[in-house]
Design a protein around this motif. Structure first.
Motif, PDB file in Angstrom:
ATOM      1  N   ASN A  93      33.093  -5.298  37.159  1.00  0.00           N
ATOM      2  CA  ASN A  93      32.399  -4.056  36.849  1.00  0.00           C
ATOM      3  C   ASN A  93      32.036  -3.300  38.120  1.00  0.00           C
ATOM      4  OD1 ASN A  93      29.510  -2.634  36.102  1.00  0.00           O
ATOM      5  ND2 ASN A  93      30.946  -2.595  34.404  1.00  0.00           N
ATOM      6  N   ALA A  94      31.535  -4.016  39.119  1.00  0.00           N
ATOM      7  CA  ALA A  94      31.157  -3.366  40.378  1.00  0.00           C
ATOM      8  C   ALA A  94      32.370  -2.785  41.087  1.00  0.00           C
ATOM      9  CB  ALA A  94      30.443  -4.372  41.281  1.00  0.00           C
ATOM     10  N   ILE A  95      33.492  -3.493  41.043  1.00  0.00           N
ATOM     11  CA  ILE A  95      34.699  -3.019  41.713  1.00  0.00           C
ATOM     12  C   ILE A  95      35.264  -1.790  41.014  1.00  0.00           C
ATOM     13  CG2 ILE A  95      37.112  -3.611  42.168  1.00  0.00           C
ATOM     14  CD1 ILE A  95      36.131  -6.490  42.709  1.00  0.00           C
ATOM     15  N   ALA A  96      35.145  -1.733  39.683  1.00  0.00           N
ATOM     16  CA  ALA A  96      35.725  -0.618  38.929  1.00  0.00           C
ATOM     17  C   ALA A  96      34.918   0.666  39.053  1.00  0.00           C
ATOM     18  CB  ALA A  96      35.850  -1.010  37.459  1.00  0.00           C
ATOM     19  N   LEU A  97      33.623   0.551  39.326  1.00  0.00           N
ATOM     20  CA  LEU A  97      32.774   1.741  39.381  1.00  0.00           C
ATOM     21  C   LEU A  97      33.291   2.815  40.339  1.00  0.00           C
ATOM     22  CD1 LEU A  97      29.139   0.368  39.094  1.00  0.00           C
ATOM     23  CD2 LEU A  97      30.139   2.177  37.699  1.00  0.00           C
ATOM     24  N   PRO A  98      33.663   2.478  41.582  1.00  0.00           N
ATOM     25  CA  PRO A  98      34.133   3.529  42.492  1.00  0.00           C
ATOM     26  C   PRO A  98      35.441   4.182  42.050  1.00  0.00           C
ATOM     27  CG  PRO A  98      33.471   1.570  43.709  1.00  0.00           C
ATOM     28  CD  PRO A  98      33.528   1.190  42.276  1.00  0.00           C
ATOM     29  N   LEU A  99      36.179   3.545  41.152  1.00  0.00           N
ATOM     30  CA  LEU A  99      37.433   4.127  40.673  1.00  0.00           C
ATOM     31  C   LEU A  99      37.203   5.230  39.654  1.00  0.00           C
ATOM     32  CD1 LEU A  99      39.569   0.882  40.198  1.00  0.00           C
ATOM     33  CD2 LEU A  99      39.743   2.552  42.042  1.00  0.00           C
ATOM     34  N   THR A 100      35.976   5.367  39.160  1.00  0.00           N
ATOM     35  CA  THR A 100      35.700   6.328  38.094  1.00  0.00           C
ATOM     36  C   THR A 100      36.063   7.744  38.505  1.00  0.00           C
ATOM     37  OG1 THR A 100      33.893   4.935  37.299  1.00  0.00           O
ATOM     38  CG2 THR A 100      33.921   7.216  36.553  1.00  0.00           C
ATOM     39  N   GLY A 101      35.664   8.140  39.720  1.00  0.00           N
ATOM     40  CA  GLY A 101      35.956   9.499  40.175  1.00  0.00           C
ATOM     41  C   GLY A 101      37.441   9.772  40.243  1.00  0.00           C
ATOM     42  N   TRP A 102      38.194   8.828  40.789  1.00  0.00           N
ATOM     43  CA  TRP A 102      39.647   9.000  40.911  1.00  0.00           C
ATOM     44  C   TRP A 102      40.304   9.087  39.534  1.00  0.00           C
ATOM     45  CZ3 TRP A 102      44.115   6.393  39.569  1.00  0.00           C
ATOM     46  CH2 TRP A 102      45.282   6.758  40.241  1.00  0.00           C
ATOM     47  N   LEU A 103      39.906   8.214  38.633  1.00  0.00           N
ATOM     48  CA  LEU A 103      40.486   8.208  37.295  1.00  0.00           C
ATOM     49  C   LEU A 103      40.156   9.478  36.515  1.00  0.00           C
ATOM     50  CD1 LEU A 103      39.757   4.486  36.314  1.00  0.00           C
ATOM     51  CD2 LEU A 103      42.008   5.491  36.756  1.00  0.00           C
ATOM     52  N   TRP A 115      40.107   5.906  26.370  1.00  0.00           N
ATOM     53  CA  TRP A 115      40.921   4.742  26.686  1.00  0.00           C
ATOM     54  C   TRP A 115      40.090   3.589  27.225  1.00  0.00           C
ATOM     55  CZ3 TRP A 115      45.110   4.516  24.202  1.00  0.00           C
ATOM     56  CH2 TRP A 115      45.875   5.651  23.943  1.00  0.00           C
ATOM     57  N   SER A 116      39.051   3.877  28.000  1.00  0.00           N
ATOM     58  CA  SER A 116      38.205   2.781  28.499  1.00  0.00           C
ATOM     59  C   SER A 116      37.416   2.144  27.360  1.00  0.00           C
ATOM     60  CB  SER A 116      37.257   3.281  29.592  1.00  0.00           C
ATOM     61  OG  SER A 116      36.406   4.291  29.107  1.00  0.00           O
ATOM     62  N   THR A 117      36.993   2.966  26.383  1.00  0.00           N
ATOM     63  CA  THR A 117      36.268   2.418  25.234  1.00  0.00           C
ATOM     64  C   THR A 117      37.185   1.555  24.373  1.00  0.00           C
ATOM     65  OG1 THR A 117      34.811   4.354  25.205  1.00  0.00           O
ATOM     66  CG2 THR A 117      34.863   2.998  23.224  1.00  0.00           C
ATOM     67  N   LEU A 118      38.403   2.029  24.128  1.00  0.00           N
ATOM     68  CA  LEU A 118      39.358   1.233  23.349  1.00  0.00           C
ATOM     69  C   LEU A 118      39.756  -0.036  24.107  1.00  0.00           C
ATOM     70  CD1 LEU A 118      41.660   4.008  21.814  1.00  0.00           C
ATOM     71  CD2 LEU A 118      39.963   2.590  20.625  1.00  0.00           C
ATOM     72  N   ALA A 119      39.898   0.072  25.420  1.00  0.00           N
ATOM     73  CA  ALA A 119      40.210  -1.122  26.217  1.00  0.00           C
ATOM     74  C   ALA A 119      39.052  -2.118  26.154  1.00  0.00           C
ATOM     75  CB  ALA A 119      40.502  -0.730  27.663  1.00  0.00           C
ATOM     76  N   PHE A 120      37.827  -1.612  26.118  1.00  0.00           N
ATOM     77  CA  PHE A 120      36.658  -2.481  25.983  1.00  0.00           C
ATOM     78  C   PHE A 120      36.687  -3.199  24.636  1.00  0.00           C
ATOM     79  CE2 PHE A 120      32.181  -3.474  25.220  1.00  0.00           C
ATOM     80  CZ  PHE A 120      31.795  -3.967  26.454  1.00  0.00           C
ATOM     81  N   ALA A 141      36.400 -10.781  32.637  1.00  0.00           N
ATOM     82  CA  ALA A 141      36.726  -9.996  33.826  1.00  0.00           C
ATOM     83  C   ALA A 141      37.376  -8.678  33.420  1.00  0.00           C
ATOM     84  CB  ALA A 141      37.648 -10.795  34.742  1.00  0.00           C
ATOM     85  N   LEU A 142      38.293  -8.739  32.458  1.00  0.00           N
ATOM     86  CA  LEU A 142      38.927  -7.522  31.950  1.00  0.00           C
ATOM     87  C   LEU A 142      37.896  -6.609  31.311  1.00  0.00           C
ATOM     88  CD1 LEU A 142      41.467  -5.877  31.254  1.00  0.00           C
ATOM     89  CD2 LEU A 142      41.682  -7.253  29.166  1.00  0.00           C
ATOM     90  N   GLN A 143      36.989  -7.185  30.543  1.00  0.00           N
ATOM     91  CA  GLN A 143      35.941  -6.411  29.884  1.00  0.00           C
ATOM     92  C   GLN A 143      35.054  -5.704  30.911  1.00  0.00           C
ATOM     93  OE1 GLN A 143      32.830  -8.628  27.859  1.00  0.00           O
ATOM     94  NE2 GLN A 143      33.087  -7.390  26.005  1.00  0.00           N
ATOM     95  N   GLY A 144      34.678  -6.416  31.969  1.00  0.00           N
ATOM     96  CA  GLY A 144      33.854  -5.810  33.007  1.00  0.00           C
ATOM     97  C   GLY A 144      34.571  -4.688  33.738  1.00  0.00           C
ATOM     98  N   PHE A 145      35.872  -4.871  33.974  1.00  0.00           N
ATOM     99  CA  PHE A 145      36.635  -3.850  34.708  1.00  0.00           C
ATOM    100  C   PHE A 145      36.753  -2.559  33.906  1.00  0.00           C
ATOM    101  CE2 PHE A 145      40.432  -1.736  36.277  1.00  0.00           C
ATOM    102  CZ  PHE A 145      40.230  -1.783  37.647  1.00  0.00           C
TER     103      PHE A 145
END
Length: 542
Positions: A93-103, A115-120, A141-145
């Protein structure tokens, strides 16, 4: 008993709680790039969909806490392996947070939310059908990402459907939802596990997530968004993953491996130090960094973020220690520990809407200071607890701390975003959220470690007073066991362990009380005005 064994169970619950609150009350995302005036067909329905997704994601980070013993037993795992069920979520989860802006720049907030909600949902389903501990760790780990972008994007979308004058109320609404979710998690998780089975703590996300994704996707269809083709900062991402991952694993395994007496811990420390040093240097020099560290040139952002990280770490240390203490020292069940801690959410639910509406009429530094004074007072009050404290006293202190929670997040968040340029708000929000998440996660490991260590120190001091060569002492020990010296010795050991842990608990809360008071200095380093700067972003455009 080895120190590692004493630390194992607290670590498992610790990281679950950390992730929970780390996501809750996240910094408000940037006002979205939708064109001004765009409204969904139904604002209340869209708000419901966004709030449910946020509630689901935050709830899921704490709902598994009380179920860890059952999960590890059913899947044939140890208590140490159960910790990884939580840690894998926190690190990803911590690693994925900085990717939010890029995505969001590449795909848009609406699509990213869907898509993130469906992936969750998919990751939650995989957690529910897991038949081995290894697979469950992978699914978590997938859920957190995939959960990383959910909260910031939810904030951005929520702000986009409300006019500027009502955005404070929108933030307050989302804050209220995410204050309630971590509190409800342990109670709901314990009830589901006791009455049904642990798998359903993950399966309940499936209908909620599908509903939220469909509703928000349809309601915001046609929402204007300016898409870009941003460059991916691969070196920044790689060093971030290595540095944060190694540091978090180091903190997780530190107690079990006896810290730097272990070669593994030394190697992890070297990897973390080198990776994070390269990360900082690279991000300060790269043209399009994944984490814009240059934002710390702004005074209010630096002061507000420092206050947020330190106060949040202390706040979450409280949320970690109290439930653990209730179950380990006072013998509360998981559900009753949840009931005892739940009053902390009552006043935030009642006061947050008013804070969102009227906070701008006051000096935000004063409101934040009052929050920290309230949290300090409750911490000092807990530092005087003993093993005979009753349920009502515990619940009353939790209730009073709710004043601090209600006045903490919104003012500090507004302070730290106040002097950013309109085009910097998205990056600033993500950076503050990222640092706060890491602060909470690291504090979880360190707080549990400190409690274990102080308990061990006081255990040694207390046992020094017991002599096996003193006839009167041995007579009293035998009396504890009904005349049996061995039984009496076991009873005495249990009493000493509990008392030592209680003394350590009191010491930590005394320190937390001091920390909350010190954080006030950070807040007053900021300078008004604290309103958002004018500009396209502030107005809702891009």
């Amino acid at each position: 008993m080895r120190r590692a064994d004493r630390a194992r169970n607290p670590d498992a619950r610790t990281h679950a709680m950390t992730t929970a609150t780390a996501t809750a009350d996240a910094a408000p995302a940037a006002p979205p790039p939708a064109a001004p005036g765009f409204l969904p067909a139904s604002v209340p329905l869209t708000t419901l969909g966004l709030a449910l997704a946020s509630f689901m994601q935050v709830l899921d980070t704490t709902i598994a806490n009380v179920s860890l013993p059952t999960i590890s037993g059913n899947l044939g795992g140890s208590a140490n392996q159960a910790t990884w069920v939580i840690t894998s979520f926190a690190v990803s989860n911590a690693i994925a947070l900085p990717l939010t802006g890029w995505l969001s720049r590449k795909y848009g907030e609406r699509k990213l939310f869907m898509w993130s909600t469906l992936a969750f949902v998919i990751a939650s389903f995989l957690c529910g059908i897991a038949s081995s501990m290894g697979f469950l760790v992978f699914a978590r780990a997938l859920q957190g990402f995939v959960a990383g972008p959910m909260y910031p994007v939810t904030q951005a979308l929520l702000l986009s459907i409300y006019p500027p004058q009502k955005r404070g109320q929108a933030i307050a609404l989302l804050a209220m939802v995410t204050v309630v979710a971590p509190i409800a998690g342990p109670i709901l998780g314990g009830w589901i596990t006791d009455n049904y089975s642990w798998e359903w703590i993950f399966f309940i996300n499936v209908p909620i997530g599908i509903f939220s994704s469909i509703v928000v996707g349809r309601q915001l269809k046609g929402r204007p968004e300016r898409l870009e083709k941003p460059k991916m900062d691969y070196i920044g991402l790689a060093t971030l993953v290595l540095g944060v991952g190694a540091l978090q694993i180091l903190l997780d395994l530190g107690n079990d491996e006896d810290w730097f007496r272990s070669q593994l811990i030394v190697v992890l420390a070297i990897i973390a130090a080198i990776s994070l040093a390269v990360f900082v240097i690279w991000e300060l020099t790269d043209k399009d960094p994944i984490v814009n560290l240059r934002l710390f040139r702004h005074r209010n952002f630096s002061a507000g973020t420092a206050a947020m990280v330190v106060a949040y770490a202390a706040f979450f240390s409280v949320g970690i220690l109290v439930p653990l203490w209730l179950q380990r020292n006072l013998g509360y069940t998981a559900i009753w520990a949840g009931f005892a801690t739940a009053p902390i959410g009552i006043l935030p639910v009642l006061l947050t809407p008013f804070v969102g509406k009227y906070a701008s009429r006051f000096d935000l530094r004063m409101l934040a200071s009052l929050a920290f004074v309230a949290m300090s007072f409750t911490s000092f009050a807990r530092s005087h607890f003993n093993l005979d404290v009753d349920f009502n006293t515990i619940a009353l202190i939790q209730l009073f701390q709710g004043i601090g929670v209600a006045l903490f997040f919104m003012p500090v968040l507004q302070i730290l975003l106040s002097d950013l340029e309109p085009h910097e708000i998205a990056a600033g929000s993500g950076l503050a959220t990222f640092m706060r998440t890491l602060g909470g996660s690291f504090a979880a490991s360190l707080t549990t470690y400190a409690w274990t260590e102080r308990g061990a120190v006081h255990h040694a001091h207390l046992t020094e007073r017991v002599s096996a060569y003193d006839p009167s002492t041995m007579q009293q020990v035998a009396a504890l066991g009904g005349g049996d010296p061995q039984t009496g010795a076991a009873v005495l050991e249990r009493m000493i362990t509990q008392q030592a842990a209680q003394i350590g608990f009191n010491e930590i809360f005394h320190l937390l009380g001091i920390i909350f008071l010190c954080v006030i200095a950070f807040v007053w380093l900021a300078k008004p005005p604290f309103g958002a700067k004018a500009g396209p972003a502030a107005a809702g455009g891009h």
